[in-house]
Design a protein around this motif. Structure first.
Motif, short mmCIF file in Angstrom:
data_model
loop_
_atom_site.label_atom_id
_atom_site.label_comp_id
_atom_site.label_asym_id
_atom_site.label_seq_id
_atom_site.Cartn_x
_atom_site.Cartn_y
_atom_site.Cartn_z
N THR A 147 -18.81 15.71 1.04
CA THR A 147 -19.54 14.58 0.47
C THR A 147 -18.74 13.90 -0.63
O THR A 147 -18.68 12.66 -0.71
N THR A 148 -18.10 14.68 -1.47
CA THR A 148 -17.30 14.12 -2.57
C THR A 148 -16.07 13.39 -2.04
O THR A 148 -15.74 12.29 -2.49
N SER A 149 -15.40 13.99 -1.07
CA SER A 149 -14.18 13.38 -0.53
C SER A 149 -14.45 12.09 0.20
O SER A 149 -13.55 11.24 0.34
N GLN A 150 -15.68 11.90 0.69
CA GLN A 150 -16.02 10.68 1.43
C GLN A 150 -16.21 9.47 0.53
O GLN A 150 -16.22 8.34 1.01
N GLN A 151 -16.34 9.70 -0.78
CA GLN A 151 -16.49 8.57 -1.70
C GLN A 151 -15.18 7.80 -1.78
O GLN A 151 -14.12 8.39 -1.99
N PRO A 152 -15.20 6.47 -1.62
CA PRO A 152 -13.94 5.70 -1.59
C PRO A 152 -13.18 5.73 -2.91
O PRO A 152 -11.95 5.59 -2.91
N GLU A 153 -13.86 5.96 -4.03
CA GLU A 153 -13.16 5.97 -5.32
C GLU A 153 -12.45 7.28 -5.61
O GLU A 153 -11.56 7.33 -6.45
N VAL A 154 -12.86 8.36 -4.93
CA VAL A 154 -12.27 9.68 -5.18
C VAL A 154 -10.87 9.74 -4.58
O VAL A 154 -10.65 9.37 -3.42
#
Length: 290
Positions: free
Chosen positions: A204-211
């Motif tokens: 879920t965290t890796s799917q965020q475009p800003e991460v």
């Protein structure tokens, strides 16, 4: 007509240093000051604009502006004295007395002035940096010779004396780069599949475009809490303001809440188990006679 104007402009007003001062010379001084200062501002402003258009470092441009402005004022002052035929040595004694009095009465001003030049030269703080000073966070908008202007995260402007930025502890979030680390902490109910929880949090965290992919996000099983299994995910983003980190953290929490509901994982809440030793005797009240 021109002869009359020339006659009036040549009219002697007073004698200074064995020299007759005419009306023309008196009028020339303020006219020279106005024109020279205006031309200096225009020249320096155009030079700064040209440097900014070439994508030069705004801190270097700001420093060049200040140095050129000080040089221009010194040249204008010396030229004005030359126009009045006033030797600089005449100000030696007076300037010494003024300097001593000014030094005792304006220590803080001088301290902030020198600190401002140190900040612009050494550049521990630059225009656009995100700072945390005495619990206050904001972005540097301008570094002046006396104070630094900071725009807080709530939009309010602050003027901080330059000496405070050198003498006190200042957290510069973007001194070397724009990398900022964020964390999201979650507690899940006992009995949950810990490996599955960690996998969902990482995905879920890796799917965020800003991460960012590098450094990679990481999930840690932090502790066995009183009421939950504590997990924490660490991630990195490029951000100049605190709001960017808060927004990404919020988006991760929204996504985690939805993913946990779909996978049947319960986010823990405070609860207590009560164990009673012995037996309980329930007392029945007498039923009223009908």
């Amino acid at each position: 007509m021109l002869a009359e104007i020339k006659h009036y402009l040549s009219y002697p007003l007073f004698t200074f240093n064995e020299r007759v001062i005419t009306l023309l010379e008196v009028l020339m001084v303020p006219l020279w000051l106005i024109i020279s200062i205006w031309l200096s501002r225009v020249f320096i402003g155009k030079l700064a604009t040209r440097l900014k258009n070439k994508n030069k470092d705004p801190n270097i441009v700001h420093l060049i502006e200040r140095v050129l402005y000080v040089i221009a004022l010194a040249i204008i002052f010396i030229t004005t004295l030359s126009m009045l035929n006033v030797p600089i040595t005449a100000f030696a004694f007076l300037s010494g007395a003024i300097a001593i009095g000014f030094g005792f009465g304006a220590q803080n001003i001088i301290n902030n002035f020198i600190s401002g030049w140190i900040l612009m030269g050494e550049k521990p703080i630059r225009i656009g940096d995100f700072l945390e000073v005495e619990g206050v966070k904001g972005t540097v908008e301008e570094i002046n010779t006396r104070s630094t202007r900071i725009r807080r995260v709530d939009g309010v402007h602050m003027l901080i004396p330059n000496s405070k930025l050198l003498e006190n502890t200042v957290i510069n979030w973007t001194l070397r780069d724009k990398l900022v680390r964020g964390t999201v902490r979650v507690g899940v109910a006992y009995g949950s599949d810990s490996e599955k929880v960690a996998s969902i949090m990482l995905a879920t965290t890796s799917q965020q475009p800003e991460v960012l992919d590098t450094p990679k996000a990481a999930v840690f099983f932090q502790d066995f809490g009183d009421n939950a299994l504590i997990f924490e995910v660490y991630f990195w983003i490029n951000s100049q303001v605190e709001g960017g980190l808060r927004l990404v953290s919020s988006n991760i929490r929204f996504a985690l809440n939805k993913a946990f509901e779909e996978q049947g994982i319960v986010v823990a809440f405070p609860q207590r188990d009560i164990h009673i030793d012995g037996t309980l005797a329930l007392k029945h009240e007498n039923q009223p006679k009908g």
